[in-house]
Design a protein around this motif. Structure first.
Motif, PDB file in Angstrom:
ATOM      1  N   THR A 134     -11.398   6.800   0.420  1.00 51.38           N
ATOM      2  CA  THR A 134     -10.311   5.947  -0.084  1.00 51.38           C
ATOM      3  C   THR A 134     -10.864   4.894  -1.034  1.00 51.38           C
ATOM      4  O   THR A 134     -10.317   4.675  -2.123  1.00 51.38           O
ATOM      5  CB  THR A 134      -9.554   5.282   1.080  1.00 51.38           C
ATOM      6  OG1 THR A 134      -8.957   6.307   1.869  1.00 51.38           O
ATOM      7  CG2 THR A 134      -8.484   4.319   0.582  1.00 51.38           C
ATOM      8  N   THR A 135     -11.961   4.248  -0.641  1.00 55.71           N
ATOM      9  CA  THR A 135     -12.578   3.234  -1.503  1.00 55.71           C
ATOM     10  C   THR A 135     -13.051   3.850  -2.812  1.00 55.71           C
ATOM     11  O   THR A 135     -12.829   3.292  -3.894  1.00 55.71           O
ATOM     12  CB  THR A 135     -13.757   2.554  -0.780  1.00 55.71           C
ATOM     13  OG1 THR A 135     -13.266   1.930   0.416  1.00 55.71           O
ATOM     14  CG2 THR A 135     -14.428   1.512  -1.649  1.00 55.71           C
ATOM     15  N   ALA A 136     -13.667   5.029  -2.730  1.00 55.16           N
ATOM     16  CA  ALA A 136     -14.157   5.697  -3.941  1.00 55.16           C
ATOM     17  C   ALA A 136     -13.009   6.006  -4.899  1.00 55.16           C
ATOM     18  O   ALA A 136     -13.108   5.765  -6.105  1.00 55.16           O
ATOM     19  CB  ALA A 136     -14.907   6.972  -3.573  1.00 55.16           C
ATOM     20  N   PHE A 137     -11.913   6.549  -4.369  1.00 56.68           N
ATOM     21  CA  PHE A 137     -10.771   6.862  -5.233  1.00 56.68           C
ATOM     22  C   PHE A 137     -10.139   5.598  -5.804  1.00 56.68           C
ATOM     23  O   PHE A 137      -9.703   5.580  -6.959  1.00 56.68           O
ATOM     24  CB  PHE A 137      -9.733   7.706  -4.488  1.00 56.68           C
ATOM     25  CG  PHE A 137     -10.125   9.150  -4.353  1.00 56.68           C
ATOM     26  CD1 PHE A 137     -10.281   9.965  -5.457  1.00 56.68           C
ATOM     27  CD2 PHE A 137     -10.356   9.700  -3.101  1.00 56.68           C
ATOM     28  CE1 PHE A 137     -10.646  11.296  -5.338  1.00 56.68           C
ATOM     29  CE2 PHE A 137     -10.725  11.029  -2.958  1.00 56.68           C
ATOM     30  CZ  PHE A 137     -10.872  11.828  -4.080  1.00 56.68           C
ATOM     31  N   ASN A 138     -10.088   4.526  -5.028  1.00 59.34           N
ATOM     32  CA  ASN A 138      -9.551   3.264  -5.541  1.00 59.34           C
ATOM     33  C   ASN A 138     -10.427   2.687  -6.645  1.00 59.34           C
ATOM     34  O   ASN A 138      -9.920   2.165  -7.641  1.00 59.34           O
ATOM     35  CB  ASN A 138      -9.371   2.247  -4.408  1.00 59.34           C
ATOM     36  CG  ASN A 138      -8.054   2.416  -3.702  1.00 59.34           C
ATOM     37  OD1 ASN A 138      -6.990   2.349  -4.307  1.00 59.34           O
ATOM     38  ND2 ASN A 138      -8.121   2.663  -2.407  1.00 59.34           N
ATOM     39  N   ILE A 139     -11.747   2.787  -6.477  1.00 60.58           N
ATOM     40  CA  ILE A 139     -12.654   2.329  -7.536  1.00 60.58           C
ATOM     41  C   ILE A 139     -12.392   3.112  -8.817  1.00 60.58           C
ATOM     42  O   ILE A 139     -12.284   2.541  -9.911  1.00 60.58           O
ATOM     43  CB  ILE A 139     -14.127   2.473  -7.091  1.00 60.58           C
ATOM     44  CG1 ILE A 139     -14.453   1.445  -6.011  1.00 60.58           C
ATOM     45  CG2 ILE A 139     -15.080   2.345  -8.283  1.00 60.58           C
ATOM     46  CD1 ILE A 139     -15.801   1.666  -5.344  1.00 60.58           C
ATOM     47  N   PHE A 140     -12.281   4.440  -8.681  1.00 62.87           N
ATOM     48  CA  PHE A 140     -11.985   5.282  -9.841  1.00 62.87           C
ATOM     49  C   PHE A 140     -10.669   4.862 -10.503  1.00 62.87           C
ATOM     50  O   PHE A 140     -10.609   4.674 -11.720  1.00 62.87           O
ATOM     51  CB  PHE A 140     -11.924   6.755  -9.432  1.00 62.87           C
ATOM     52  CG  PHE A 140     -11.318   7.635 -10.491  1.00 62.87           C
ATOM     53  CD1 PHE A 140     -12.066   8.047 -11.571  1.00 62.87           C
ATOM     54  CD2 PHE A 140      -9.994   8.024 -10.415  1.00 62.87           C
ATOM     55  CE1 PHE A 140     -11.503   8.841 -12.564  1.00 62.87           C
ATOM     56  CE2 PHE A 140      -9.429   8.815 -11.394  1.00 62.87           C
ATOM     57  CZ  PHE A 140     -10.189   9.229 -12.479  1.00 62.87           C
ATOM     58  N   ALA A 141      -9.599   4.712  -9.703  1.00 59.49           N
ATOM     59  CA  ALA A 141      -8.277   4.393 -10.247  1.00 59.49           C
ATOM     60  C   ALA A 141      -8.283   3.038 -10.958  1.00 59.49           C
ATOM     61  O   ALA A 141      -7.734   2.894 -12.050  1.00 59.49           O
ATOM     62  CB  ALA A 141      -7.228   4.414  -9.138  1.00 59.49           C
ATOM     63  N   GLN A 143       0.838  -1.190   0.000  1.00 57.61           N
ATOM     64  CA  GLN A 143       0.000   0.000   0.000  1.00 57.61           C
ATOM     65  C   GLN A 143       0.878   1.247   0.000  1.00 57.61           C
ATOM     66  O   GLN A 143       2.004   1.224   0.460  1.00 57.61           O
ATOM     67  CB  GLN A 143      -0.887   0.021   1.253  1.00 57.61           C
ATOM     68  CG  GLN A 143      -1.821  -1.171   1.369  1.00 57.61           C
ATOM     69  CD  GLN A 143      -2.986  -1.076   0.404  1.00 57.61           C
ATOM     70  OE1 GLN A 143      -3.673  -0.073   0.366  1.00 57.61           O
ATOM     71  NE2 GLN A 143      -3.188  -2.118  -0.383  1.00 57.61           N
ATOM     72  N   THR A 144       0.343   2.337  -0.523  1.00 60.70           N
ATOM     73  CA  THR A 144       1.041   3.610  -0.498  1.00 60.70           C
ATOM     74  C   THR A 144       0.022   4.712  -0.217  1.00 60.70           C
ATOM     75  O   THR A 144      -1.183   4.504  -0.380  1.00 60.70           O
ATOM     76  CB  THR A 144       1.788   3.880  -1.821  1.00 60.70           C
ATOM     77  OG1 THR A 144       2.610   5.024  -1.668  1.00 60.70           O
ATOM     78  CG2 THR A 144       0.834   4.072  -2.985  1.00 60.70           C
ATOM     79  N   ASN A 145       0.484   5.845   0.207  1.00 56.87           N
ATOM     80  CA  ASN A 145      -0.386   6.989   0.470  1.00 56.87           C
ATOM     81  C   ASN A 145      -0.247   8.012  -0.644  1.00 56.87           C
ATOM     82  O   ASN A 145       0.822   8.164  -1.233  1.00 56.87           O
ATOM     83  CB  ASN A 145      -0.012   7.669   1.791  1.00 56.87           C
ATOM     84  CG  ASN A 145      -0.383   6.830   2.986  1.00 56.87           C
ATOM     85  OD1 ASN A 145      -1.437   6.215   3.020  1.00 56.87           O
ATOM     86  ND2 ASN A 145       0.492   6.804   3.974  1.00 56.87           N
ATOM     87  N   ILE A 146      -1.338   8.713  -0.912  1.00 56.48           N
ATOM     88  CA  ILE A 146      -1.306   9.846  -1.828  1.00 56.48           C
ATOM     89  C   ILE A 146      -1.990  11.023  -1.136  1.00 56.48           C
ATOM     90  O   ILE A 146      -2.847  10.834  -0.269  1.00 56.48           O
ATOM     91  CB  ILE A 146      -1.988   9.547  -3.182  1.00 56.48           C
ATOM     92  CG1 ILE A 146      -3.472   9.207  -2.983  1.00 56.48           C
ATOM     93  CG2 ILE A 146      -1.284   8.440  -3.929  1.00 56.48           C
ATOM     94  CD1 ILE A 146      -4.247   9.128  -4.283  1.00 56.48           C
ATOM     95  N   ASN A 147      -1.600  12.217  -1.497  1.00 62.68           N
ATOM     96  CA  ASN A 147      -2.248  13.425  -0.995  1.00 62.68           C
ATOM     97  C   ASN A 147      -2.947  14.112  -2.153  1.00 62.68           C
ATOM     98  O   ASN A 147      -2.376  14.276  -3.227  1.00 62.68           O
ATOM     99  CB  ASN A 147      -1.215  14.386  -0.389  1.00 62.68           C
ATOM    100  CG  ASN A 147      -0.601  13.833   0.864  1.00 62.68           C
ATOM    101  OD1 ASN A 147      -1.299  13.310   1.723  1.00 62.68           O
ATOM    102  ND2 ASN A 147       0.713  13.930   0.973  1.00 62.68           N
TER     103      ASN A 147
END
Length: 90
Positions: free
Chosen positions: A30-37, A3-7
């Protein structure tokens, strides 16, 4: 998987609205951004249409003008009638 962090910089009010939206649909930001990515990588594109307000202000004005009959050309019942009008010497 590591895992990594993003700002991400975001307008404060937008963040509040997005947090509320995510809570409403039962997920974290976090889940929403991961779904998008994941979807963007899988489809090799932004997974939704990106555009301005639909319709934008100019289009809204044009719709209003058309509904009022402003700036419209006359109608034609056939291509022949249209062509005759186009070729007429006015």
């Amino acid at each position: 998987m590591a895992q990594t962090n993003i700002n991400i910089r975001m307008d404060t009010e937008l963040k509040k609205q997005f947090e509320a939206f995510c809570a409403d649909v039962g997920m974290s930001m976090t889940t929403a951004f991961n779904i998008f990515a994941k979807k963007a990588v899988r489809e090799n594109r932004i997974p939704f249409e990106v555009g301005g307000d639909i319709p934008n202000e100019e289009t809204r004005r044009a719709i209003e003008r058309a509904q009022k009959g402003i700036g419209l050309s006359k109608g034609f019942s056939s291509v022949q009638e249209l062509m005759e009008d186009l070729n007429a010497d006015d």
